[in-house]
Design an enzyme around this catalytic site. Structure first.
Site, PDB file in Angstrom:
ATOM      1  CG  HIS A 272      -1.720   5.920  -7.803  1.00 30.13           C
ATOM      2  ND1 HIS A 272      -0.823   4.886  -7.796  1.00 30.13           N
ATOM      3  CD2 HIS A 272      -2.229   5.948  -9.084  1.00 30.13           C
ATOM      4  CE1 HIS A 272      -0.791   4.314  -8.991  1.00 30.13           C
ATOM      5  NE2 HIS A 272      -1.636   4.946  -9.794  1.00 30.13           N
ATOM      6  CG  HIS A 313      -0.049  -2.095  -2.639  1.00 35.62           C
ATOM      7  ND1 HIS A 313      -0.753  -2.813  -3.573  1.00 35.62           N
ATOM      8  CD2 HIS A 313       0.626  -1.136  -3.317  1.00 35.62           C
ATOM      9  CE1 HIS A 313      -0.493  -2.311  -4.768  1.00 35.62           C
ATOM     10  NE2 HIS A 313       0.325  -1.300  -4.648  1.00 35.62           N
ATOM     11  CG  ASP A 371       5.509   5.213  -3.473  1.00 33.05           C
ATOM     12  OD1 ASP A 371       6.385   5.320  -4.339  1.00 33.05           O
ATOM     13  OD2 ASP A 371       4.310   5.071  -3.735  1.00 33.05           O
TER      14      ASP A 371
HETATM   15  N1  CMC Z   1      -1.875   3.495   7.914  1.00 32.70           N
HETATM   16  C1  CMC Z   1      -2.818   3.121   8.816  1.00 32.70           C
HETATM   17  N2  CMC Z   1      -3.886   2.349   8.525  1.00 32.70           N
HETATM   18  C2  CMC Z   1      -4.016   1.944   7.255  1.00 32.70           C
HETATM   19  C3  CMC Z   1      -3.078   2.269   6.264  1.00 32.70           C
HETATM   20  C4  CMC Z   1      -1.984   3.065   6.627  1.00 32.70           C
HETATM   21  N3  CMC Z   1      -1.067   3.424   5.710  1.00 32.70           N
HETATM   22  N4  CMC Z   1      -3.448   1.719   5.074  1.00 32.70           N
HETATM   23  C5  CMC Z   1      -4.592   1.053   5.321  1.00 32.70           C
HETATM   24  N5  CMC Z   1      -4.936   1.188   6.637  1.00 32.70           N
HETATM   25  C6  CMC Z   1      -6.086   0.571   7.291  1.00 32.70           C
HETATM   26  C7  CMC Z   1      -7.364   1.330   6.962  1.00 32.70           C
HETATM   27  O1  CMC Z   1      -7.642   2.328   7.916  1.00 32.70           O
HETATM   28  C8  CMC Z   1      -8.397   0.214   6.969  1.00 32.70           C
HETATM   29  O2  CMC Z   1      -8.735  -0.049   8.312  1.00 32.70           O
HETATM   30  P1  CMC Z   1     -10.236  -0.561   8.683  1.00 32.70           P
HETATM   31  O3  CMC Z   1     -10.378  -1.893   7.982  1.00 32.70           O
HETATM   32  O4  CMC Z   1     -10.203  -0.673  10.164  1.00 32.70           O
HETATM   33  O5  CMC Z   1     -11.169   0.475   8.145  1.00 32.70           O
HETATM   34  C9  CMC Z   1      -7.621  -1.010   6.425  1.00 32.70           C
HETATM   35  O6  CMC Z   1      -6.242  -0.746   6.750  1.00 32.70           O
HETATM   36  C10 CMC Z   1      -7.765  -1.224   4.933  1.00 32.70           C
HETATM   37  O7  CMC Z   1      -7.463   0.014   4.295  1.00 32.70           O
HETATM   38  P2  CMC Z   1      -8.158   0.499   2.956  1.00 32.70           P
HETATM   39  O8  CMC Z   1      -8.019   1.977   2.830  1.00 32.70           O
HETATM   40  O9  CMC Z   1      -9.535  -0.074   2.876  1.00 32.70           O
HETATM   41  O10 CMC Z   1      -7.260  -0.237   1.887  1.00 32.70           O
HETATM   42  P3  CMC Z   1      -7.168   0.121   0.361  1.00 32.70           P
HETATM   43  O11 CMC Z   1      -6.762  -1.134  -0.320  1.00 32.70           O
HETATM   44  O12 CMC Z   1      -8.409   0.789  -0.112  1.00 32.70           O
HETATM   45  O13 CMC Z   1      -5.996   1.230   0.291  1.00 32.70           O
HETATM   46  C11 CMC Z   1      -3.859   2.227   0.189  1.00 32.70           C
HETATM   47  C12 CMC Z   1      -4.679   0.953  -0.050  1.00 32.70           C
HETATM   48  C13 CMC Z   1      -2.485   2.067  -0.466  1.00 32.70           C
HETATM   49  C14 CMC Z   1      -4.563   3.418  -0.502  1.00 32.70           C
HETATM   50  C15 CMC Z   1      -3.751   2.471   1.712  1.00 32.70           C
HETATM   51  O14 CMC Z   1      -3.077   1.397   2.332  1.00 32.70           O
HETATM   52  C16 CMC Z   1      -3.053   3.786   2.029  1.00 32.70           C
HETATM   53  O15 CMC Z   1      -3.712   4.836   2.066  1.00 32.70           O
HETATM   54  N6  CMC Z   1      -1.694   3.760   2.256  1.00 32.70           N
HETATM   55  C17 CMC Z   1      -0.938   4.962   2.473  1.00 32.70           C
HETATM   56  C18 CMC Z   1      -0.668   5.630   1.125  1.00 32.70           C
HETATM   57  C19 CMC Z   1       0.408   4.909   0.318  1.00 32.70           C
HETATM   58  O16 CMC Z   1       1.454   4.557   0.840  1.00 32.70           O
HETATM   59  N7  CMC Z   1       0.134   4.740  -0.980  1.00 32.70           N
HETATM   60  C20 CMC Z   1       1.098   4.163  -1.929  1.00 32.70           C
HETATM   61  C21 CMC Z   1       0.654   2.856  -2.486  1.00 32.70           C
HETATM   62  S1  CMC Z   1       2.012   2.031  -3.334  1.00 32.70           S
HETATM   63  C22 CMC Z   1       2.315   2.974  -4.732  1.00 32.70           C
HETATM   64  C23 CMC Z   1       1.270   2.856  -5.744  1.00 32.70           C
HETATM   65  O17 CMC Z   1       1.014   1.731  -6.244  1.00 32.70           O
HETATM   66  O18 CMC Z   1       0.692   3.887  -6.107  1.00 32.70           O
END
Ligand code: CMC
Length: 436
Positions: A272, A313, A371
């Site tokens: 986050h 996201h 970010d």
């Molecule tokens: N790098 C590589 N793979 C990723 C990434 C990434 N940054 N983000 C998601 N994936 C993949 C993940 O491995 C999954 O693959 P699979 O379907 O094969 O298992 C798929 O994409 C879906 O990911 P998820 O974790 O189920 O998606 P989510 O909606 O639960 O998580 C997130 C969203 C923001 C937590 C995630 O994209 C992430 O960890 N990003 C990096 C951290 C980041 O930049 N966070 C800031 C968010 S914006 C500021 C805010 O609003 O706080």
């Protein structure tokens, strides 16, 4: 959900579960998906199951709307790109808190009220001194903001709209002062008093970088504008983890300072608000553009838990509209500071290019989020990475308090109490220790 403000759809959702049939009402919002009202399932022996709230609307709200498929973010109906181009943080705060843009008199009065509350109780300085000097500034901020409830007893009656309003003013006004105090404490410099002739962003820069030994410097207008934009772009984001935490804490009737402290704690994690700090650390680790393919390969490897920080996201499945503004602002700041060839920024641009052309990122709709660039801007301004999430918290405070106020003002408020799918042991008899 108040039925007065939502539109009951003529359609019903039909559900058949365990031999029972349910006709569930559907509500239409003004924008975005409809919601199926599952409240009547309670007591029927069946719950809905949605870990991570992927398909669950936990509340009704009029504050912020996101269309993740089309990269749209609206604050009270106004697109973030227009606000970033024409508005400023104080106006956005007024908008989020009150629902409408202010006229000039309303804006002037609002700014004057905020300025009236920028100082913190003098005894808070002593409170700071209880923290280890190398404590993470977020650890200090969670504690200090929670402790505001011990200093401002006269705004704790949450049923009184005037108390709620003054608590909101105090929080928005004092967050920059507290954030700068966290920073100054961590580097052993004296706390700086706010300088109320400056803008909200200018005053924050003053408290961060001026010292009592010298005359206050006029903030560089490019940096001041960039800081104001960072505040604006982070001001609210619908029902994200920290906002939902504030709502959940607030639903029990906890005081606003405690609820905002809960929001700060939820924001801290790298998934986050901690992401911009993690982005800069990641870019430092990558070190050189030649190493990018190795890191992209790691991000795609199922057996490696490394992720490209600043990518992806939960809601945006198209370019994050805030990232577009941040990217431009990043160019402006680096040009102004003569860091146009910033190694980190070059690495970021190349990483973005490679990832956006990569099949894995395209298929999973992983685009740079806000970010990805905000950390580079903050670093260029001279803010250490452990302060990035503190600045996010400062900016988001107005969103949190607006949501909290919206929720408390709703006569149908009920304590948030999710249910569960229990998969633990069935009831069993206690076995004395001698017989185990
Ligand atoms: N790098 C590589 N793979 C990723 C990434 C990434 N940054 N983000 C998601 N994936 C993949 C993940 O491995 C999954 O693959 P699979 O379907 O094969 O298992 C798929 O994409 C879906 O990911 P998820 O974790 O189920 O998606 P989510 O909606 O639960 O998580 C997130 C969203 C923001 C937590 C995630 O994209 C992430 O960890 N990003 C990096 C951290 C980041 O930049 N966070 C800031 C968010 S914006 C500021 C805010 O609003 O706080």
């Amino acid at each position: 959900m108040s039925e007065k403000s939502t539109q009951l759809s003529p359609e019903k959702a039909l559900l058949e579960a365990k031999g029972k049939n349910y006709k569930l009402p559907i509500y239409d919002g003004t924008l975005g998906p409809d919601v199926i009202d599952v409240r009547s399932l309670s007591g029927a022996g069946t719950f809905t199951y949605d870990p991570g709230f992927v398909s669950t609307a936990a509340c009704e709200s009029k504050i912020t709307f996101i269309d993740g498929e089309n990269g749209i973010l609206l604050y009270r109906g106004y697109p973030i790109s227009e606000l970033a181009a024409h508005s400023d943080y104080m106006e956005v705060c007024y908008l989020l808190m009150n629902g409408e843009l202010p006229n000039q008199t309303e804006k002037d009065t609002f700014i004057a009220t905020i300025k009236n509350h920028t100082m913190v109780h003098d005894q808070m300085a002593t409170f700071f001194k209880g923290f280890r000097r190398d404590a993470h500034p977020m650890a200090i901020m969670v504690g200090v903001v929670g402790a505001l409830s011990a200093f401002y007893h006269d705004s704790l009656d949450i049923k009184n709209p005037e108390h709620r309003e003054i608590a909101a003013f105090r929080l928005v006004a004092k967050m920059p002062t507290i954030a700068a105090m966290c920073y100054n404490y961590s580097i052993g410099l004296p706390f700086m008093f706010p300088l109320n002739r400056l803008s909200y962003a200018g005053n924050f820069i003053h408290m961060m970088f001026d010292t009592p030994c010298d005359e206050p410097r006029e903030p560089n207008p490019v940096i001041e504008k960039a800081m104001d934009r960072i505040f604006m772009l982070h001001a609210d984001h619908e029902q994200n983890a920290s906002t939902s935490t504030v709502r959940m804490a607030g639903s029990s009737g906890a005081n606003p300072f405690a609820c905002i402290a809960a929001g700060i704690a939820a924001l801290w994690g790298p998934a986050h608000g901690g992401a911009n700090e993690a982005v800069v650390n990641m870019l430092e680790d990558i070190g050189d553009v030649s190493n990018i393919p190795k890191y992209v390969a790691r991000a795609k490897d199922k057996d490696d838990d490394f992720r490209l920080m600043g990518f992806g996201h939960r809601v945006y499945k198209n370019y994050d509209p805030r990232a577009k503004v941040m990217r431009e602002t990043c160019h402006e700041v680096l040009k102004e500071l003569g860091n146009g060839n910033d190694r980190l920024f070059e690495t970021a641009l190349e990483l973005e290019r490679i990832a956006l052309e990569d099949e894995y990122f395209i298929a999973k709709k992983l685009y740079p989020n806000v970010d990805f660039y905000s950390g580079i801007i903050l670093r260029a301004i001279g803010i250490p990475s452990n302060m990035f999430t503190v600045i996010f918290a400062l900016s988001r405070c107005v969103g949190w308090i607006s949501h909290w106020n919206e929720m408390i003002g709703d006569p149908q408020l009920r304590i948030a109490r999710p249910r569960q799918l229990y998969t633990g042991p069935v009831q069993r008899e206690y076995v004395p220790i001698t017989k185990r």
